[in-house]
Motif scaffolding. Structure first.
Motif, PDB file in Angstrom:
ATOM      1  N   LEU A 315       0.819  -1.213   0.000  1.00 41.84           N
ATOM      2  CA  LEU A 315       0.000   0.000   0.000  1.00 41.84           C
ATOM      3  C   LEU A 315       0.856   1.268   0.000  1.00 41.84           C
ATOM      4  O   LEU A 315       0.366   2.344  -0.314  1.00 41.84           O
ATOM      5  CB  LEU A 315      -0.924   0.009   1.222  1.00 41.84           C
ATOM      6  N   LEU A 318       1.237   2.605  -3.506  1.00 40.01           N
ATOM      7  CA  LEU A 318      -0.097   2.952  -4.011  1.00 40.01           C
ATOM      8  C   LEU A 318      -0.567   4.269  -3.417  1.00 40.01           C
ATOM      9  O   LEU A 318      -0.978   5.180  -4.145  1.00 40.01           O
ATOM     10  CB  LEU A 318      -1.110   1.853  -3.678  1.00 40.01           C
ATOM     11  N   PRO A 324       0.478   1.276  -8.370  1.00 37.27           N
ATOM     12  CA  PRO A 324       0.159  -0.012  -7.760  1.00 37.27           C
ATOM     13  C   PRO A 324       1.299  -0.993  -7.963  1.00 37.27           C
ATOM     14  O   PRO A 324       1.867  -1.078  -9.034  1.00 37.27           O
ATOM     15  CB  PRO A 324      -1.084  -0.469  -8.538  1.00 37.27           C
ATOM     16  N   THR A 329      -3.359  -4.325  -5.331  1.00 37.15           N
ATOM     17  CA  THR A 329      -3.353  -2.871  -5.203  1.00 37.15           C
ATOM     18  C   THR A 329      -3.798  -2.206  -6.504  1.00 37.15           C
ATOM     19  O   THR A 329      -4.363  -1.125  -6.469  1.00 37.15           O
ATOM     20  CB  THR A 329      -1.973  -2.334  -4.774  1.00 37.15           C
TER      21      THR A 329
END
Lengths: 504, 159
Positions: A315, A318, A324, A329
């Protein structure tokens, strides 16, 4: 104190009754999906994405993140009890986990995985909230050339670290890039490669491709396979480790957490790779090598922690950069885009409450996982009784309704059908699917920043070779392309993939 | 797998050529002269890269004569012998379903699809197949048409 204040605000939002409901729901769906063979988190999220059209951004993100975290744990439950990994990530946990079950220590194996996941998940969330805002503030200073280099870096890492064959990984990436060029071009608004189909002017629907490639293609694969319906008949007792067990595995949990978080942050590597690496580290440094593979608790605790912290680590790029790093993600990115939120460096400053609510929800999801593990393992494994054909019928109908609801037209439904076939063929040909999705998202972003950069330099390519950050990232991209060649020379041969149970 | 890889390489090569062909014909807008990059350049670069990869894949299939087949063998074993028939029937149903949706409406098409799919592939009895054929579309209709107000395709009977 900013971080703590933000975190308190995040908890305030995540603990609101409706939001808490979505976190619990997501966690339950996620654990079920992890347990069921033939379904993974990306598939579940793909078919549930259209449902989030009607939700608030916070609620939809909490639901999807809950699924994401829950699936990690669910996969290890069947791995340990039945030697049937629900997810590819959990395959390595089955090695020693199932041996522990055979020795009557199933409860302990599950308990240590749950506790390890909780510690690892919490660790990765702490890393996320400490470096996320910093990274995004650095990225705010990026101009188009740096941004292009960053996307390029993401693309090369995703395609090269992914699977066995480098050429096939790159083909998947290039295919995604080609698909991304369909529709209006990002500079002049000229319609490209639409073959006269009006609905394609806005590009191929990302969600439809996702549903086709993950949900429909996997359902087709499942049709071909025979699932032996195994049930765990023994008793699961003694979930909580005693002090000695905990002391023995604590080092593995910490190593797994740190390893997973940082591997997870690299685009493309992800949870499966970190679980495998954690296993080989534990096997190598073990003081009792004769126990490895025969129910060594450390070889369960390490990978069981690493996969969860990798999910949190993924994360970081992202949320802070808008890049991503894994297929899951990429799906979350799709969820954000549906809600009209452009992920990128501005996310932390423009959607502060959303980001911190998500971070808080990950904490809560980790705690929920622990509660589920201690209270509900037995009823959860009953999900395995659900026959695959019923599940497939449900998923296929849901794919059609979901695709139709994207723009209330059949074009998206046909996109789903076509990419269902393409995805199926790719899986049969051992071409990874995830890079297609990532390249489809990143391609238009890459082209846009490339052209903006050339506008800045009056068309001179020198702009990419004179700015230090850009040059550094481009060099790292090239290194990452050749990394698989280098890594393959140092691959541990101790346990070949053949020993691993097939992941469903 | 080798022939399949070869075929893939040829299809991809054809796709790249088509993309380059189409991209060359794209107009070059006046303002794009500043950046010296028009709408066709990026697709040409990507398609060119794809063409190189396709040739590489083709070359690999000729080079690795003794292809290690262990992974494939494992997979073959876990595959159901009735698998291919199931795949063809299942996919055929799905295709027919998608064609039927705009013609007879979502509800009817889904009932027919779920019933046939579960009855023939799952080999469940008529009662269970019938119950699921009503239950699954009803659930999804409630969520999408009722709660999310998606105007799902209607058939000649008004639903």
């Amino acid at each position: 104190m900013g971080i703590l204040q933000n975190l308190a605000m995040g908890f305030g939002i995540a603990l609101a009754p409706l939001n808490l409901f979505f976190i619990v729901l997501g966690q339950l769906v996620g654990v079920s999906v992890g347990i069921l063979p033939g379904i993974n988190a990306s598939m579940a999220v793909a078919i549930l994405l259209p449902l989030t059209f009607g939700m608030t951004p916070v609620a939809s993100l909490l639901l999807l993140a809950g699924i994401y975290m829950g699936a990690m744990f669910g996969g290890s439950i069947t791995s340990i009890l039945l030697r049937v990994p629900g997810t590819s990530t959990a395959a390595v946990i089955a090695l020693d986990g199932y041996e522990m079950t055979r020795k009557g220590r199933a409860g302990l194996a599950l308990g240590i995985t749950a506790i390890g996941s909780w510690i690892a998940g919490t660790f990765s969330v702490i890393v996320l909230m400490s470096i996320g805002p910093w990274l995004s503030s650095v990225a705010l200073a990026f101009g188009p050339p740096e941004y292009f280099a960053l996307i390029f870096l993401g693309l090369t890492m995703i395609t090269s670290l992914g699977s066995g064959s480098l050429v096939k990984g790159l083909i998947a990436g290039a295919f995604g890039l080609l698909l991304g060029t369909i529709g209006m071009d990002p500079g002049a608004g000229i319609s490209r490669f639409t073959f006269g189909i009006l609905g394609l002017d806005n590009g191929i629907s990302f969600i439809a491709v996702l549903i086709g490639m993950f949900a429909v293609s996997q359902s087709l694969m499942n049709l071909e396979r025979h699932f032996s319906h195994l049930f765990y008949k023994g008793k699961v007792t003694g979930l909580l480790p005693n002090w000695n067990d905990f002391k023995e595995s604590f080092g593995s949990i910490v190593r797994g957490s740190v390893l997973g978080t940082f591997i997870g942050m690299l685009p493309g590597a992800g949870a499966t790779a970190s679980a495998f690496m954690s296993y080989s580290i534990e096997a190598r440094i073990s003081k009792h090598p004769e126990q490895v593979g025969k129910g060594d608790i450390r070889c369960v605790a390490g990978p069981g922690s690493a996969d969860n912290s990798a999910a949190g680590g993924a994360l970081v790029p992202l949320l802070s950069l808008g890049i991503p790093g894994s297929e899951t993600t990429a799906v979350l990115l799709g969820a954000l885009m549906i809600q009209g939120i452009r992920p990128g460096p501005l996310l932390f400053s423009q959607h502060t409450s959303l980001v911190w609510a998500l971070i808080a929800s990950l904490y809560l999801a980790n705690c929920l996982g622990l509660i589920l593990a201690t209270a509900g393992i037995k009823p959860l494994t009953q999900i395995l009784r659900l026959p695959t054909p019923i599940l497939s019928a449900f998923i296929l109908v849901m794919s059609v309704v979901g695709a139709y609801s994207i723009s209330n037209s059949m074009i998206e439904v046909w996109t789903v059908v076509i990419f269902g076939i393409v995805g199926y063929l790719m899986k049969r040909l051992d071409i990874p699917v995830a890079p297609v999705i990532l390249a489809l998202v990143l391609g238009p972003m890459a082209e846009k920043s490339f052209r903006q950069a050339l506008f800045m330099s009056d068309g001179s390519l020198a702009i990419f070779f004179t700015r230090p950050i850009t040059v550094a990232m481009l060099i790292i991209s090239l290194i990452s392309l050749f990394l698989p060649f280098i890594l393959s020379r140092f691959k541990p041969r101790a346990h070949s993939r053949k020993e691993l149970p097939n992941a469903h | 797998m080798k022939w399949a890889d070869r075929l893939t390489a040829i299809v991809l090569l054809a796709l790249s050529v088509l993309w380059i062909q189409l991209a060359v014909d794209l107009p070059f807008p006046a303002f794009a002269r500043v950046s010296k990059m028009g709408p066709g350049h990026f697709p040409i670069a990507v398609a060119g890269f794809m063409a190189i990869l396709a040739v590489l894949l083709l070359w690999q299939t000729f080079r690795s004569e003794k292809h290690s087949g262990s992974a494939e063998d494992d997979e073959e074993q876990s595959r159901d012998p009735r698998g291919f028939r199931h795949l063809i029937i299942g996919f055929g149903f799905f295709l027919a379903y998608v064609i039927l949706v705009p013609l007879i409406g979502f509800v009817l098409a889904s009932i027919v699809f779920v019933f046939c799919f579960i009855r023939l592939i799952g080999q469940f009895n008529y009662l269970l197949s019938g119950a699921l054929a009503l239950g699954i579309p009803a659930l999804l209709w409630t969520v999408f048409a009722y709660l999310l107000t998606v105007p799902l395709p209607k058939g000649p009977f008004g639903f």
